[in-house]
Design a protein around this motif. Sequence first.
Motif, short mmCIF file in Angstrom:
data_model
loop_
_atom_site.label_atom_id
_atom_site.label_comp_id
_atom_site.label_asym_id
_atom_site.label_seq_id
_atom_site.Cartn_x
_atom_site.Cartn_y
_atom_site.Cartn_z
N TYR A 1 56.76 5.39 30.24
CA TYR A 1 55.39 5.84 30.48
C TYR A 1 54.64 4.96 31.48
O TYR A 1 54.38 5.38 32.60
CB TYR A 1 54.61 5.91 29.16
N LEU A 2 54.31 3.74 31.11
CA LEU A 2 53.42 2.93 31.95
C LEU A 2 53.99 2.66 33.34
O LEU A 2 53.25 2.65 34.33
CB LEU A 2 53.11 1.61 31.25
N SER A 3 55.29 2.44 33.45
CA SER A 3 55.89 2.16 34.76
C SER A 3 56.80 3.30 35.21
O SER A 3 57.65 3.12 36.09
CB SER A 3 56.67 0.85 34.72
N SER A 4 56.61 4.47 34.63
CA SER A 4 57.38 5.64 35.03
C SER A 4 56.49 6.62 35.79
O SER A 4 55.26 6.58 35.67
CB SER A 4 57.96 6.33 33.79
N LEU A 5 57.10 7.47 36.57
CA LEU A 5 56.35 8.39 37.43
C LEU A 5 55.88 9.61 36.64
O LEU A 5 56.48 10.68 36.69
CB LEU A 5 57.19 8.81 38.63
N VAL A 6 54.81 9.42 35.91
CA VAL A 6 54.26 10.47 35.07
C VAL A 6 53.32 11.34 35.92
O VAL A 6 52.52 10.83 36.71
CB VAL A 6 53.48 9.88 33.87
N LEU A 7 53.43 12.64 35.74
CA LEU A 7 52.65 13.58 36.54
C LEU A 7 51.16 13.28 36.47
O LEU A 7 50.60 13.09 35.39
CB LEU A 7 52.93 15.01 36.04
N GLU A 8 50.54 13.21 37.67
CA GLU A 8 49.09 13.03 37.84
C GLU A 8 48.56 11.67 37.39
O GLU A 8 47.35 11.46 37.37
CB GLU A 8 48.30 14.14 37.12
#
Length: 318
Positions: free
Chosen positions: A37-44
């Motif tokens: 989550y925090l360092s992943s490419l989460v949409l928007e």
Amino acid sequence: AFTEKGDSLDREAARRKTTIYLPNRTVPMFPSRLSTYLSSLVLEQVRPAFTIETTFDENYTLVDFKIVRTFIRVSRRLTYEAADRALVDEDPSLVRLHQIATRLHDSRNEAGAQTHRRPEIKVKINGGKINVLRIDVNTPSRLIVSELMILANQLTAENAVLQGIPVIYRTQESPDTEPPDVSGLPEVLQFELLRRTFKRSRLSLSPAPHTGLGLSAYTQMSSPIRRYADLVTQRQYAAALQGDAMPYDNEELLRILSDAETTEIEIRRLEQTSTTYWVLTYLSQEKVPEPLTAMVLDNQGTVELIDYLVRGKVQDSD
């Protein structure tokens, strides 16, 4: 952005060294809230990043690049299948990326790279049910991802050489013999004969060619969430970009390099063994007594199940 050298997260990541991917579980290098989550490419969501900004001319030849720390926001996420469909529909941005990726692939091929890639087997276990997927790694969308990842790591290495930034390089010596002519042979035999000429890639503090990729220098910094050595390379770059002292000296880098090489071999063996176990379990549950297509690879009785990429020895009935 989320961890510093020597803190509790860093110490545990250094101990684990890499994320382990098994069919029945994933053992992450970092806690899941950070890695997924925090360092992943989460949409928007805005995320800190390293950006390798490249400029290509009208013939898709690289003419300039720069490496900067940035913040990015992903506004569109695609599966490989959706991206392939968009390419068929001639999505302008993806078409251009595919043209660039094709040019990069062809250039490496001309430089002697071994660009032959076999299908991959992915095993997923959901609710006790085993699913075996055969992945075509040569689709247009996967070509885009792989070639641009290779380019990012290549430019990171070449820039480190020019700027004198100490990083861990990945190298591969040339084969001792010329690769055999495998044209006209079945795909599995082509790969097997070429594989026997390869030398194992190695990690080094000195830049050297990576023959298998057809590059003069190569490092890995594109996966800091799942490979500790990549995180170390990003930290070296962050310090260089900010004008700070290097966080790791050569002695520390050499220790990290040695640990990473040893772990890489162990983890690859573990992942391969686990995948083979679950594929064989699937076959014993779902495919017995169906005939399976196999090919003999040598005169020692080594065979491969073509559809499942599983190898074994034929027992002599005599």
